[in-house]
Design a protein around this motif. Structure first.
Motif, PDB file in Angstrom:
ATOM      1  N   UNK A  78       0.836  -1.205   0.000  1.00  0.00           N
ATOM      2  CA  UNK A  78       0.000   0.000   0.000  1.00  0.00           C
ATOM      3  C   UNK A  78       0.874   1.259   0.000  1.00  0.00           C
ATOM      4  N   UNK A  79       1.916   1.271   0.817  1.00  0.00           N
ATOM      5  CA  UNK A  79       2.810   2.426   0.866  1.00  0.00           C
ATOM      6  C   UNK A  79       3.530   2.613  -0.464  1.00  0.00           C
ATOM      7  N   UNK A  80       4.005   1.508  -1.070  1.00  0.00           N
ATOM      8  CA  UNK A  80       4.703   1.607  -2.351  1.00  0.00           C
ATOM      9  C   UNK A  80       3.780   2.157  -3.437  1.00  0.00           C
ATOM     10  N   UNK A  81       2.545   1.669  -3.482  1.00  0.00           N
ATOM     11  CA  UNK A  81       1.585   2.136  -4.488  1.00  0.00           C
ATOM     12  C   UNK A  81       1.342   3.632  -4.324  1.00  0.00           C
ATOM     13  N   UNK A  82       1.136   4.085  -3.111  1.00  0.00           N
ATOM     14  CA  UNK A  82       0.878   5.513  -2.867  1.00  0.00           C
ATOM     15  C   UNK A  82       2.079   6.374  -3.268  1.00  0.00           C
ATOM     16  N   UNK A 105      -1.560  -8.831  -6.772  1.00  0.00           N
ATOM     17  CA  UNK A 105      -2.889  -8.770  -6.161  1.00  0.00           C
ATOM     18  C   UNK A 105      -2.996  -7.665  -5.110  1.00  0.00           C
ATOM     19  N   UNK A 106      -1.992  -7.572  -4.224  1.00  0.00           N
ATOM     20  CA  UNK A 106      -2.035  -6.562  -3.154  1.00  0.00           C
ATOM     21  C   UNK A 106      -2.004  -5.150  -3.749  1.00  0.00           C
ATOM     22  N   UNK A 107      -1.175  -4.941  -4.767  1.00  0.00           N
ATOM     23  CA  UNK A 107      -1.070  -3.632  -5.402  1.00  0.00           C
ATOM     24  C   UNK A 107      -2.358  -3.268  -6.142  1.00  0.00           C
ATOM     25  N   UNK A 108      -2.949  -4.235  -6.823  1.00  0.00           N
ATOM     26  CA  UNK A 108      -4.197  -3.987  -7.554  1.00  0.00           C
ATOM     27  C   UNK A 108      -5.340  -3.650  -6.600  1.00  0.00           C
ATOM     28  N   UNK A 109      -5.327  -4.250  -5.410  1.00  0.00           N
ATOM     29  CA  UNK A 109      -6.360  -3.947  -4.421  1.00  0.00           C
ATOM     30  C   UNK A 109      -6.280  -2.485  -3.983  1.00  0.00           C
ATOM     31  N   UNK A 110      -5.063  -1.953  -3.895  1.00  0.00           N
ATOM     32  CA  UNK A 110      -4.877  -0.547  -3.505  1.00  0.00           C
ATOM     33  C   UNK A 110      -5.208   0.375  -4.681  1.00  0.00           C
ATOM     34  N   UNK A 111      -4.784  -0.001  -5.880  1.00  0.00           N
ATOM     35  CA  UNK A 111      -4.998   0.840  -7.062  1.00  0.00           C
ATOM     36  C   UNK A 111      -6.477   0.934  -7.439  1.00  0.00           C
ATOM     37  N   UNK A 112      -7.212  -0.135  -7.251  1.00  0.00           N
ATOM     38  CA  UNK A 112      -8.611  -0.136  -7.663  1.00  0.00           C
ATOM     39  C   UNK A 112      -8.726  -0.316  -9.169  1.00  0.00           C
ATOM     40  N   UNK A 113      -9.869   0.081  -9.695  1.00  0.00           N
ATOM     41  CA  UNK A 113     -10.121  -0.075 -11.117  1.00  0.00           C
ATOM     42  C   UNK A 113      -9.449   1.059 -11.896  1.00  0.00           C
ATOM     43  N   UNK A 114      -8.717   0.712 -12.915  1.00  0.00           N
ATOM     44  CA  UNK A 114      -8.065   1.719 -13.755  1.00  0.00           C
ATOM     45  C   UNK A 114      -9.017   2.236 -14.816  1.00  0.00           C
ATOM     46  N   UNK A 115      -8.499   3.073 -15.685  1.00  0.00           N
ATOM     47  CA  UNK A 115      -9.282   3.588 -16.806  1.00  0.00           C
ATOM     48  C   UNK A 115      -8.641   3.115 -18.110  1.00  0.00           C
ATOM     49  N   UNK A 116      -9.404   3.100 -19.198  1.00  0.00           N
ATOM     50  CA  UNK A 116      -8.866   2.585 -20.464  1.00  0.00           C
ATOM     51  C   UNK A 116      -7.843   3.542 -21.076  1.00  0.00           C
ATOM     52  N   UNK A 117      -6.954   3.008 -21.921  1.00  0.00           N
ATOM     53  CA  UNK A 117      -5.990   3.876 -22.610  1.00  0.00           C
ATOM     54  C   UNK A 117      -6.717   4.797 -23.592  1.00  0.00           C
ATOM     55  N   UNK A 118      -6.088   5.909 -23.925  1.00  0.00           N
ATOM     56  CA  UNK A 118      -6.672   6.845 -24.886  1.00  0.00           C
ATOM     57  C   UNK A 118      -6.366   6.383 -26.303  1.00  0.00           C
ATOM     58  N   UNK A 119      -7.055   6.961 -27.250  1.00  0.00           N
ATOM     59  CA  UNK A 119      -6.805   6.628 -28.655  1.00  0.00           C
ATOM     60  C   UNK A 119      -5.509   7.249 -29.140  1.00  0.00           C
ATOM     61  N   UNK A 120      -5.070   8.325 -28.481  1.00  0.00           N
ATOM     62  CA  UNK A 120      -3.844   9.026 -28.876  1.00  0.00           C
ATOM     63  C   UNK A 120      -2.660   8.417 -28.126  1.00  0.00           C
ATOM     64  N   UNK A 121      -1.639   7.894 -28.859  1.00  0.00           N
ATOM     65  CA  UNK A 121      -0.498   7.295 -28.182  1.00  0.00           C
ATOM     66  C   UNK A 121       0.358   8.330 -27.457  1.00  0.00           C
TER      67      UNK A 121
END
Length: 192
Positions: A37-41, A139-155
């Motif tokens: 959790x600390x590393x993710x933050x 798994x532990x990091x994803x639990x802290x991050x939560x749901x992400x958002x999709x990539x944009x169309x612009x690279x």
């Protein structure tokens, strides 16, 4: 023709100088965070990009006479989720060739990773001290991050300025100039 030979010799010598320059050796040492959790933050605060993506291609450093563990490896990812940054569907990230220089030396094509990267010289870079790891073991990091958002169309803006691409560009320009000069001289010679 003699001018072309002189210019070509200069380009080859310049390219050799780029290839043979000594590089500084770095030892890798990472401070361990108290918890995932600390590393993710910390990474969300300090890194330029955090995303999940599948490795599409790993491009090792091109041939050099002198090799270093810090030579950059180019890793191309197909992005599936983003937690920080404005990233396109495909992202290029660089890492040192070897873990001795903190490089992630085990990227596998077809494997999905969580990647934490910093923007340096218009390129994203990651290392073994970052959050970067296979997604299956995050798994532990994803639990802290939560749901992400999709990539944009612009690279994401990235410019490949590897020594080889610079040499190829210069050689192409010189060769094209040589051909144009030859055509002009040929037309002048046979003009009536």
């Amino acid at each position: 023709m003699r001018l072309f030979g002189i210019i070509l010799s200069f380009v080859i010598l310049l390219g050799s100088g780029i290839l043979i320059t000594p590089q500084t050796a770095h030892a890798c040492s990472c401070a361990s965070p108290e918890s995932p959790e600390q590393q993710v933050r910390e990474e969300l605060e300090h890194k330029s990009a955090i995303f999940a993506g599948t490795v599409e291609k790993v491009t090792p450093p091109w041939f050099k006479i002198l090799k270093s563990s810090a030579d950059p490896v180019k890793v191309t990812f197909k992005v599936s989720a983003v937690w920080k940054g404005e990233l396109g569907r495909q992202v290029i990230v660089y890492t040192a060739r070897d873990s001795a220089s903190c490089g992630v030396d085990d990227f596998q094509v077809g494997t999905e990773y969580i990647v934490s990267a910093s923007l340096k010289s218009k390129s994203l870079e990651t290392n073994i001290c970052a959050l970067t790891k296979p997604l299956a073991s995050a798994e532990a990091e994803l639990a802290v991050l939560g749901e992400g958002y999709p990539p944009t169309a612009k690279p994401f803006d990235q410019i490949d300025l590897s020594p080889m691409s610079i040499i190829v560009a210069i050689a192409t320009i010189l060769f094209g100039s040589f051909i144009v000069i030859k055509i002009i001289r040929h037309r002048r010679k046979y003009r009536v």
